[in-house]
Design a protein around this motif. Structure first.
Motif, mmCIF file in Angstrom:
data_model
loop_
_atom_site.group_PDB
_atom_site.id
_atom_site.type_symbol
_atom_site.label_atom_id
_atom_site.label_comp_id
_atom_site.label_asym_id
_atom_site.label_seq_id
_atom_site.Cartn_x
_atom_site.Cartn_y
_atom_site.Cartn_z
ATOM 1 N N LYS A 20 0.832 -1.200 0.000
ATOM 2 C CA LYS A 20 0.000 0.000 0.000
ATOM 3 C C LYS A 20 0.865 1.248 0.000
ATOM 4 N N LYS A 21 0.586 2.120 -0.932
ATOM 5 C CA LYS A 21 1.302 3.384 -0.995
ATOM 6 C C LYS A 21 0.275 4.497 -1.163
ATOM 7 N N LEU A 62 2.884 7.326 -4.840
ATOM 8 C CA LEU A 62 2.793 6.724 -6.174
ATOM 9 C C LEU A 62 3.180 7.721 -7.249
ATOM 10 N N PHE A 85 7.855 -2.831 -7.141
ATOM 11 C CA PHE A 85 6.774 -3.832 -7.078
ATOM 12 C C PHE A 85 7.252 -5.194 -7.570
ATOM 13 N N LEU A 132 -1.581 3.598 -12.869
ATOM 14 C CA LEU A 132 -2.432 3.330 -11.707
ATOM 15 C C LEU A 132 -3.050 1.934 -11.759
ATOM 16 N N VAL A 180 -1.030 -0.340 -9.771
ATOM 17 C CA VAL A 180 -1.276 -0.184 -8.350
ATOM 18 C C VAL A 180 -2.500 -0.980 -7.919
#
Ligand SMILES: [Ca+2]
Ligand SMILES: [Ca+2]
Length: 79
Positions: free
Chosen positions: A4-5, A10, A40, A71, A74
């Motif tokens: 989680k960022k 990000l 990641f 995104l 993410v």
């Protein structure tokens, strides 16, 4: 390591890698590779290779990854 960022983190990560070459607002495949490997790495342990991931993320097919496209990475990490 937590995947989680925050949105600010990000954006910072994206800008750091996107600025390495070419368009500073877009990730090339090489920039994406460096970003994924460093930030990641868990994404590359699955069945999809970097090439598959890049093609999946490059929604508009221009050969680079914009922040909006980034995104999607993410979201995958957050799952
Ligand atoms: Ca770039
Ligand atoms: Ca694109």
């Amino acid at each position: 390591m937590s995947a989680k960022k925050s949105p600010a983190e990000l954006k910072g990560i994206f800008e750091k890698y996107a600025a390495k070459e070419g368009d500073p607002d877009q990730l090339s495949k090489e920039e994406l590779k460096q970003l994924i490997e460093k930030e990641f790495p868990s994404l590359l342990k699955g069945p999809s290779s970097l090439n598959d991931l890049f093609q999946e993320l490059d929604k508009n097919g221009d050969g680079e990854i914009s922040f909006d496209e980034f995104l999607e990475v993410v979201k995958k990490v957050a799952q």
